[in-house]
Design a protein around this motif. Sequence first.
Motif, PDB file in Angstrom:
ATOM      1  N   ALA A 140       0.819  -1.209   0.000  1.00  0.00           N
ATOM      2  CA  ALA A 140       0.000   0.000   0.000  1.00  0.00           C
ATOM      3  C   ALA A 140       0.855   1.260   0.000  1.00  0.00           C
ATOM      4  CB  ALA A 140      -0.930  -0.009   1.214  1.00  0.00           C
ATOM      5  N   HIS A 141       1.924   1.258   0.796  1.00  0.00           N
ATOM      6  CA  HIS A 141       2.785   2.443   0.864  1.00  0.00           C
ATOM      7  C   HIS A 141       3.506   2.662  -0.459  1.00  0.00           C
ATOM      8  CE1 HIS A 141       5.302   5.529   2.664  1.00  0.00           C
ATOM      9  NE2 HIS A 141       6.354   4.925   2.139  1.00  0.00           N
ATOM     10  N   GLY A 142       4.005   1.577  -1.043  1.00  0.00           N
ATOM     11  CA  GLY A 142       4.685   1.705  -2.324  1.00  0.00           C
ATOM     12  C   GLY A 142       3.774   2.262  -3.392  1.00  0.00           C
ATOM     13  N   ALA A 143       2.532   1.782  -3.431  1.00  0.00           N
ATOM     14  CA  ALA A 143       1.571   2.297  -4.410  1.00  0.00           C
ATOM     15  C   ALA A 143       1.256   3.756  -4.145  1.00  0.00           C
ATOM     16  CB  ALA A 143       0.291   1.459  -4.368  1.00  0.00           C
ATOM     17  N   LEU A 144       1.152   4.123  -2.882  1.00  0.00           N
ATOM     18  CA  LEU A 144       0.813   5.506  -2.536  1.00  0.00           C
ATOM     19  C   LEU A 144       1.887   6.482  -2.999  1.00  0.00           C
ATOM     20  CD1 LEU A 144      -1.063   7.482  -0.984  1.00  0.00           C
ATOM     21  CD2 LEU A 144       0.368   7.062   1.036  1.00  0.00           C
ATOM     22  N   ILE A 145       3.142   6.189  -2.707  1.00  0.00           N
ATOM     23  CA  ILE A 145       4.197   7.143  -3.060  1.00  0.00           C
ATOM     24  C   ILE A 145       4.524   7.108  -4.544  1.00  0.00           C
ATOM     25  CG2 ILE A 145       5.206   7.020  -0.752  1.00  0.00           C
ATOM     26  CD1 ILE A 145       7.442   5.296  -1.908  1.00  0.00           C
ATOM     27  N   GLY A 146       4.130   6.027  -5.230  1.00  0.00           N
ATOM     28  CA  GLY A 146       4.428   5.930  -6.660  1.00  0.00           C
ATOM     29  C   GLY A 146       3.225   6.141  -7.554  1.00  0.00           C
ATOM     30  N   THR A 185      -3.753   6.732  -8.848  1.00  0.00           N
ATOM     31  CA  THR A 185      -4.113   7.184  -7.510  1.00  0.00           C
ATOM     32  C   THR A 185      -5.250   6.344  -6.950  1.00  0.00           C
ATOM     33  OG1 THR A 185      -3.471   9.433  -8.172  1.00  0.00           O
ATOM     34  CG2 THR A 185      -4.717   9.207  -6.142  1.00  0.00           C
ATOM     35  N   ILE A 186      -6.230   6.026  -7.789  1.00  0.00           N
ATOM     36  CA  ILE A 186      -7.341   5.183  -7.335  1.00  0.00           C
ATOM     37  C   ILE A 186      -6.851   3.763  -7.052  1.00  0.00           C
ATOM     38  CG2 ILE A 186      -9.527   4.144  -8.045  1.00  0.00           C
ATOM     39  CD1 ILE A 186     -10.147   6.749  -9.523  1.00  0.00           C
ATOM     40  N   LEU A 187      -5.970   3.235  -7.892  1.00  0.00           N
ATOM     41  CA  LEU A 187      -5.413   1.901  -7.620  1.00  0.00           C
ATOM     42  C   LEU A 187      -4.688   1.893  -6.283  1.00  0.00           C
ATOM     43  CD1 LEU A 187      -4.694  -0.994  -8.409  1.00  0.00           C
ATOM     44  CD2 LEU A 187      -2.712  -0.095  -9.658  1.00  0.00           C
ATOM     45  N   ALA A 188      -3.953   2.955  -5.989  1.00  0.00           N
ATOM     46  CA  ALA A 188      -3.249   3.037  -4.708  1.00  0.00           C
ATOM     47  C   ALA A 188      -4.228   2.968  -3.542  1.00  0.00           C
ATOM     48  CB  ALA A 188      -2.431   4.326  -4.639  1.00  0.00           C
ATOM     49  N   GLN A 189      -5.380   3.625  -3.670  1.00  0.00           N
ATOM     50  CA  GLN A 189      -6.365   3.587  -2.589  1.00  0.00           C
ATOM     51  C   GLN A 189      -7.043   2.225  -2.504  1.00  0.00           C
ATOM     52  OE1 GLN A 189      -6.499   5.637  -0.336  1.00  0.00           O
ATOM     53  NE2 GLN A 189      -8.473   5.546   0.712  1.00  0.00           N
ATOM     54  N   LEU A 223       2.699  14.358  -3.189  1.00  0.00           N
ATOM     55  CA  LEU A 223       2.588  13.714  -1.888  1.00  0.00           C
ATOM     56  C   LEU A 223       2.482  14.809  -0.833  1.00  0.00           C
ATOM     57  CD1 LEU A 223       5.218  10.827  -2.083  1.00  0.00           C
ATOM     58  CD2 LEU A 223       2.741  10.668  -2.311  1.00  0.00           C
ATOM     59  N   LEU A 224       1.741  14.528   0.214  1.00  0.00           N
ATOM     60  CA  LEU A 224       1.493  15.550   1.239  1.00  0.00           C
ATOM     61  C   LEU A 224       1.575  14.938   2.624  1.00  0.00           C
ATOM     62  CD1 LEU A 224       0.462  18.489   1.896  1.00  0.00           C
ATOM     63  CD2 LEU A 224      -1.825  17.484   1.953  1.00  0.00           C
ATOM     64  N   GLU A 225       2.381  15.548   3.467  1.00  0.00           N
ATOM     65  CA  GLU A 225       2.413  15.191   4.884  1.00  0.00           C
ATOM     66  C   GLU A 225       1.496  16.166   5.620  1.00  0.00           C
ATOM     67  OE1 GLU A 225       6.464  15.330   6.111  1.00  0.00           O
ATOM     68  OE2 GLU A 225       7.056  13.541   4.982  1.00  0.00           O
ATOM     69  N   ALA A 226       0.392  15.670   6.161  1.00  0.00           N
ATOM     70  CA  ALA A 226      -0.590  16.535   6.822  1.00  0.00           C
ATOM     71  C   ALA A 226      -1.504  15.681   7.680  1.00  0.00           C
ATOM     72  CB  ALA A 226      -1.396  17.318   5.789  1.00  0.00           C
ATOM     73  N   ASP A 227      -2.197  16.325   8.632  1.00  0.00           N
ATOM     74  CA  ASP A 227      -3.140  15.584   9.461  1.00  0.00           C
ATOM     75  C   ASP A 227      -4.518  15.554   8.798  1.00  0.00           C
ATOM     76  OD1 ASP A 227      -4.474  18.043  10.007  1.00  0.00           O
ATOM     77  OD2 ASP A 227      -3.176  18.410  11.731  1.00  0.00           O
ATOM     78  N   ASP A 228      -5.412  14.749   9.363  1.00  0.00           N
ATOM     79  CA  ASP A 228      -6.718  14.524   8.740  1.00  0.00           C
ATOM     80  C   ASP A 228      -7.531  15.813   8.631  1.00  0.00           C
ATOM     81  OD1 ASP A 228      -5.876  11.946   8.800  1.00  0.00           O
ATOM     82  OD2 ASP A 228      -7.466  11.172  10.080  1.00  0.00           O
ATOM     83  N   THR A 229      -7.486  16.650   9.655  1.00  0.00           N
ATOM     84  CA  THR A 229      -8.266  17.883   9.640  1.00  0.00           C
ATOM     85  C   THR A 229      -7.821  18.802   8.513  1.00  0.00           C
ATOM     86  OG1 THR A 229      -8.563  17.745  12.042  1.00  0.00           O
ATOM     87  CG2 THR A 229      -8.979  19.881  10.995  1.00  0.00           C
ATOM     88  N   VAL A 261      -8.041  12.245  -3.456  1.00  0.00           N
ATOM     89  CA  VAL A 261      -7.076  12.356  -2.352  1.00  0.00           C
ATOM     90  C   VAL A 261      -7.072  11.027  -1.623  1.00  0.00           C
ATOM     91  CG1 VAL A 261      -6.412  13.590  -0.266  1.00  0.00           C
ATOM     92  CG2 VAL A 261      -7.546  14.828  -2.129  1.00  0.00           C
ATOM     93  N   VAL A 262      -5.932  10.343  -1.637  1.00  0.00           N
ATOM     94  CA  VAL A 262      -5.842   9.013  -1.035  1.00  0.00           C
ATOM     95  C   VAL A 262      -4.726   8.995   0.005  1.00  0.00           C
ATOM     96  CG1 VAL A 262      -6.625   7.983  -3.195  1.00  0.00           C
ATOM     97  CG2 VAL A 262      -4.192   8.094  -2.724  1.00  0.00           C
ATOM     98  N   GLY A 263      -4.826   8.014   0.901  1.00  0.00           N
ATOM     99  CA  GLY A 263      -3.780   7.866   1.911  1.00  0.00           C
ATOM    100  C   GLY A 263      -4.347   7.927   3.310  1.00  0.00           C
ATOM    101  N   GLY A 264      -3.515   8.305   4.247  1.00  0.00           N
ATOM    102  CA  GLY A 264      -3.890   8.383   5.650  1.00  0.00           C
ATOM    103  C   GLY A 264      -2.671   8.240   6.525  1.00  0.00           C
ATOM    104  N   ASP A 265      -2.880   8.320   7.824  1.00  0.00           N
ATOM    105  CA  ASP A 265      -1.788   8.198   8.791  1.00  0.00           C
ATOM    106  C   ASP A 265      -0.703   9.234   8.536  1.00  0.00           C
ATOM    107  OD1 ASP A 265      -3.054   5.948   9.947  1.00  0.00           O
ATOM    108  OD2 ASP A 265      -2.176   4.644   8.422  1.00  0.00           O
ATOM    109  N   GLY A 266      -1.124  10.427   8.095  1.00  0.00           N
ATOM    110  CA  GLY A 266      -0.176  11.522   7.932  1.00  0.00           C
ATOM    111  C   GLY A 266       0.437  11.659   6.559  1.00  0.00           C
ATOM    112  N   LEU A 267       0.233  10.684   5.653  1.00  0.00           N
ATOM    113  CA  LEU A 267       0.800  10.762   4.308  1.00  0.00           C
ATOM    114  C   LEU A 267      -0.299  10.562   3.279  1.00  0.00           C
ATOM    115  CD1 LEU A 267       3.300  11.007   2.497  1.00  0.00           C
ATOM    116  CD2 LEU A 267       3.538   8.521   2.622  1.00  0.00           C
ATOM    117  N   TRP A 268      -0.374  11.487   2.310  1.00  0.00           N
ATOM    118  CA  TRP A 268      -1.457  11.491   1.331  1.00  0.00           C
ATOM    119  C   TRP A 268      -0.894  11.688  -0.070  1.00  0.00           C
ATOM    120  CZ3 TRP A 268      -6.244  11.015   3.799  1.00  0.00           C
ATOM    121  CH2 TRP A 268      -6.230  11.268   5.174  1.00  0.00           C
ATOM    122  N   ASN A 269      -1.637  11.190  -1.050  1.00  0.00           N
ATOM    123  CA  ASN A 269      -1.333  11.460  -2.450  1.00  0.00           C
ATOM    124  C   ASN A 269      -2.500  12.269  -3.008  1.00  0.00           C
ATOM    125  OD1 ASN A 269      -1.123  11.162  -5.408  1.00  0.00           O
ATOM    126  ND2 ASN A 269       0.535   9.749  -4.916  1.00  0.00           N
TER     127      ASN A 269
END
Length: 574
Positions: A85-91, A98-102, A276-282, A300-308
């Motif tokens: 999941a992480h590899g797909a998110l950053i790539g 992006t949808i495949l990563a999610q 890629l974005l490092e940010a919180d959920d809010t 917008v996909v991702g979570g746990d502080g890292l998003w694509n």
Amino acid sequence: MAQVPQTFFDALAVRTWCGLALRALGRAREEIDAINVYPVADGDTGTNLYLTAESATAAVEAVFEAHNAHDLGKPALADAARAMAHGALIGARGNSGTILAQLLRGMAQVLAADSETPHTDGEGLRLALRQAADSARQAVAHPVEGTVLTVASAAADAAEHTDGDCGTVARAAYEGARAALAETPDRLAVLGRAGVVDAGGRGLVAVLAALVETFTGETPRAVPVTAGPGHARGAGATAVTSPEIVAEVSDVPATPLDECADGPDTGGPAFEVIYLLEADDTAVARLRERLDELGESLVVVGGDGLWNVHVHVDDAGAAVEAGVEAGRPYRIRITHFGVGDVHTTGAERPPRERAQRAVVAVVPGEGLAGLYAEAGATTVLARPGEPPASGELVQAVRRAHAREVVLLPNDADLRHTAAAAAEQARTEGIRVALIPTRSAVQGIAALAVHEPERRFDEDVVQMTSAAGATRHAEVVVAERQSWTMAGICQAGDVLGLIDGDVAVIGSDVTATAQSVLDRMLSAGGELVTLVLGDEAPETVADHLETRVREAYLAVDTVVYRGGRQGAVLLIGVE
């Protein structure tokens, strides 16, 4: 070679699935690109899916390699699923990637829920497919039926109504997805007018076919999927086979892109923006609202502080600024849908003349990317821990738009990746020479003697000679205790590596760098190149320049700012 079927969904099954999916997407890439008409007819859905899957596969392989290196045995299912999941998110690339990563992230949320569980069964796979479809739909600002979201939901629905092991569930999901894919031209008008199925959905069917092969060892039966007799291309011409044999299909013509758009006057946003974005959920919730106001095709996909983040907008700067307000955006990619692209008619597309020669280089930081670009090179940015995949290098070679290309990987670990990219580019009629540079400073030396007016072979020889005559070193901080050529280092020690081997272990960056430089210059030299990373002390460049000037006559020094490049300092001696 035939695959050994997996009974349960464990780490090895994740690895096998990723490899098979990558192979299937590789075979289907050009066919999927050819039918890409929605949301933008830019002909890259197959390529984007492949690059996303390649990044996921590389991340899983890295987990297995790390376990093998430390004799830890097979990774846990949770570790492999999270890596996928992480590899797909950053790539992730483009809307489809992006949808495949999610989708993969949604599956990983179920597969990695219990870190102690070595594997899961058919019930776990059903739950994972459901979570994948639901999370992908939630990630899209305005879901549209007749797309990959519809295909994913159909796969999950079919799986939920099936009892049995992983192979049975995977086959049901595949059949459900394939049936939904056949109906996409009836659910989305732009597909019906073009007479094609949804490109992203077709890619997902390829991925699910690989899942079936993972658990059964069998390739799903190739059954034609048509867009129906009432559509633009006619029933005979629109036949599409299952992804396993799709590369063999040769009678599906690509619809001209301007014929697939909603019309010549509808236009569309001028830019595709991905980062890629490092940010919180809010902060991300606010970002979604802002980007939804700015453009379309927002995912917008991702979570746990890292998003694509993916969006099509007219104001690319505003989309990036919104990311800055939300957190820390990086790996920013902006594609202009300009003249000669999807929002112009065929009559407005003057053919772009291909240059005779170009240089494509992998660089470890933004600073060096600017330096290489100023010298005329097409660059591929390699972030720390995020090496580019072969598909990304092939795209850069294409982007250079030249008959002859010199490829500089600038990293010993990228040798095989660069070789695969060069081979792929050669099949497309591009003459590619790979110079096996092991460091960005060797690439600088090669680029300094590059002369496009020379014969290609002579230019490559001169560049290779300059790179080979440059010794390279780097100063880094150890992340963990380890055995090295210079002894045992502890986490936090400063390491000086010369030509790839640890030569100095110290506690101070400046002192270690001077020791490394002295060792390199003891064999002679004419030019010292220093590339400073963001973490380099402010005084280290001045100290080393003074050292060279006072201790080594007739040796010049040049200093560059490399930015966030992984190493604290890169050193080259010619």
